[in-house]
Design an enzyme around this catalytic site. Structure first.
Site, mmCIF file in Angstrom:
data_model
loop_
_atom_site.group_PDB
_atom_site.id
_atom_site.type_symbol
_atom_site.label_atom_id
_atom_site.label_comp_id
_atom_site.label_asym_id
_atom_site.label_seq_id
_atom_site.Cartn_x
_atom_site.Cartn_y
_atom_site.Cartn_z
ATOM 1 N N LYS A 129 0.734 -1.028 -0.081
ATOM 2 C CA LYS A 129 -0.009 0.105 0.061
ATOM 3 C C LYS A 129 0.722 1.127 0.095
ATOM 4 O O LYS A 129 0.398 2.211 -0.546
ATOM 5 C CB LYS A 129 -0.993 -0.148 1.249
ATOM 6 C CG LYS A 129 -2.158 -0.877 0.900
ATOM 7 C CD LYS A 129 -3.247 -0.901 2.267
ATOM 8 C CE LYS A 129 -4.460 -1.693 1.748
ATOM 9 N NZ LYS A 129 -5.284 -1.708 3.040
ATOM 10 N N LYS A 210 -4.587 -9.827 -6.805
ATOM 11 C CA LYS A 210 -5.933 -10.460 -6.033
ATOM 12 C C LYS A 210 -6.925 -9.352 -6.301
ATOM 13 O O LYS A 210 -6.709 -8.263 -6.720
ATOM 14 C CB LYS A 210 -5.657 -10.645 -4.631
ATOM 15 C CG LYS A 210 -6.173 -9.250 -3.710
ATOM 16 C CD LYS A 210 -5.971 -9.820 -2.366
ATOM 17 C CE LYS A 210 -6.179 -8.268 -1.643
ATOM 18 N NZ LYS A 210 -7.273 -8.319 -0.792
ATOM 19 N N LYS A 213 -11.245 -4.370 -4.027
ATOM 20 C CA LYS A 213 -12.260 -3.410 -3.951
ATOM 21 C C LYS A 213 -11.719 -2.069 -4.494
ATOM 22 O O LYS A 213 -12.437 -1.302 -5.184
ATOM 23 C CB LYS A 213 -12.875 -2.853 -2.396
ATOM 24 C CG LYS A 213 -13.369 -3.970 -1.751
ATOM 25 C CD LYS A 213 -13.960 -3.420 -0.532
ATOM 26 C CE LYS A 213 -13.868 -4.342 0.674
ATOM 27 N NZ LYS A 213 -12.686 -4.334 1.375
#
Ligand code: AQP
Length: 346
Positions: A129, A210, A213
């Site tokens: 991130k 993956k 969202k």
């Protein structure tokens, strides 16, 4: 991984008090997708029958990445409705919003005191991130796993059902609990992880990452329209042709492996015949996608209907969440008092 069983202090519905307690969370960072369903919610819906379950909409985690405050309350409601539509029974489980129980933040601070920064910097999700961040790396992102530890330890949960991407975080929370117990006295049970098959569903448009969202185009929403599900499954990346005779599924390319994982989840009766066809080199991906899409539509169409009904009554969802917080809070308060006492904060 060691699993520690605890005695339940408060059974949420007056049920037997000795059930093992489970905690898991989901971020309202976007549209709940089929990866969240397969890797988390589906499992939670099963666990709630046998375990004392706490399922949390982790809004304080979600704000560690850029978000739109004006849209956020709706995102929280949406996540709650999707969970209920997908089988979380708010009577059987405690379904609540993290920030409605302020003890989560307080315990996080107490645990921060004993968490080495170096360990946080080594977390894979943090590195990932932080690399993707366009706004610099904030302390909240680094401390994300400490908040996660606080979530679980606050309820002295012994089981954390998560996807395999979260295992490292559960290991860290065990370390934190162990350190606390050693330094301040036995307080927290060490939580164990529970994984399911299909613990990592990959993106349909890029099966090397993956389904997520926050990555547009990567996901199929839980409440997607049937026609869109079919379209997205048809477009999922696979191989240009069938494999060579004698191929093994373990060696399949990520896109093909992803479809097989989903097929096993949604159409288990048809799975063996497609595995056999794959190994014989005769598999037809278009046919496999058709079977998968039919099965997914069958699973998700009723959920979408329930979700739409719920979203027409937002006050009912707010009531569910208020009731969840009311049931979670006394347990959280007891733990915080104990932790404060042990740390000499009186
Ligand atoms: N692709 C996935 N396959 C299987 N399980 C998944 N989970 C998430 N993505 C997949 C599991 O869903 C639970 C809740 O996840 P989260 O809300 O904490 O978010 P996340 O793990 O960071 O996943 P997302 O959906 O990709 O959200 P963003 O884009 O915000 O990061 C967890 O148990 C997770 O393992």
């Amino acid at each position: 991984m060691q699993k520690v069983e605890t005695q339940s202090e408060v059974a949420p519905h007056g049920g037997p008090p000795a059930r093992v307690r489970v905690f898991s969370g989901i971020q309202p960072t976007g549209v709940i997708h089929i990866g969240n369903y397969v890797g988390a919610i589906r499992q939670w819906a099963e666990l709630q029958r046998d375990y004392e379950s706490y399922f949390c909409i982790v809004d304080l985690h979600a704000i560690t990445v850029p978000y739109e405050p004006a849209e956020f309350p709706q995102r929280v409601l949406d996540a709650a409705a999707a969970n209920v539509a997908a089988g979380i029974d708010p009577k059987q489980s405690v379904l609540f919003v993290q920030s409605h129980v302020p003890e989560h933040s307080e315990l996080m601070w107490l645990l921060n005191i004993i968490t080495p920064v170096g360990q946080l910097e080594r977390m894979t999700q943090f590195k990932d991130k932080a690399r993707r961040s366009k706004v610099g790396v904030m302390a909240g992102l680094l401390n994300y796993p400490v908040l996660m530890a606080a979530d679980v330890l606050l309820y002295k949960a012994s089981l954390v059902p998560v996807g395999d991407d979260q295992v490292q975080h559960v290991e860290l929370m065990r370390d934190i609990a162990e350190r606390f117990n050693k330094q301040f006295g036995e307080t927290f049970p060490l939580p164990g992880v529970r994984l399911t098959k299909g613990a990592r569903i990959m993106a349909f448009n890029d099966p090397n990452v993956k389904m997520s969202k926050s990555i547009d185009g990567s996901y199929v929403a839980l409440v997607e329209r049937s026609e869109t599900i079919r379209k997205k499954v048809r477009a999922a990346v696979t191989d240009p042709g069938p494999p060579k005779k004698g191929s093994k599924l373990d060696d399949a390319t990520p896109g093909v492996a992803n479809l097989f994982t989903l097929l096993e989840v949604f159409a288990p009766a048809r799975y063996p015949e497609f595995v056999a066809a794959y190994e014989a080199g005769t598999v037809r991906y278009s046919e496999m996608k058709q079977v998968l899409a039919d099965a997914m539509v069958e699973t998700f169409a009723p959920m979408r209907k329930r979700y739409e009904e719920l979203m027409q009554r937002p006050d009912d969802i707010r009531d569910i969440l208020a009731d969840g917080a009311k049931r979670a809070r006394p347990v959280a308060q007891r733990t915080i008092e104990e932790a404060r006492h042990r740390m000499g904060l009186r």
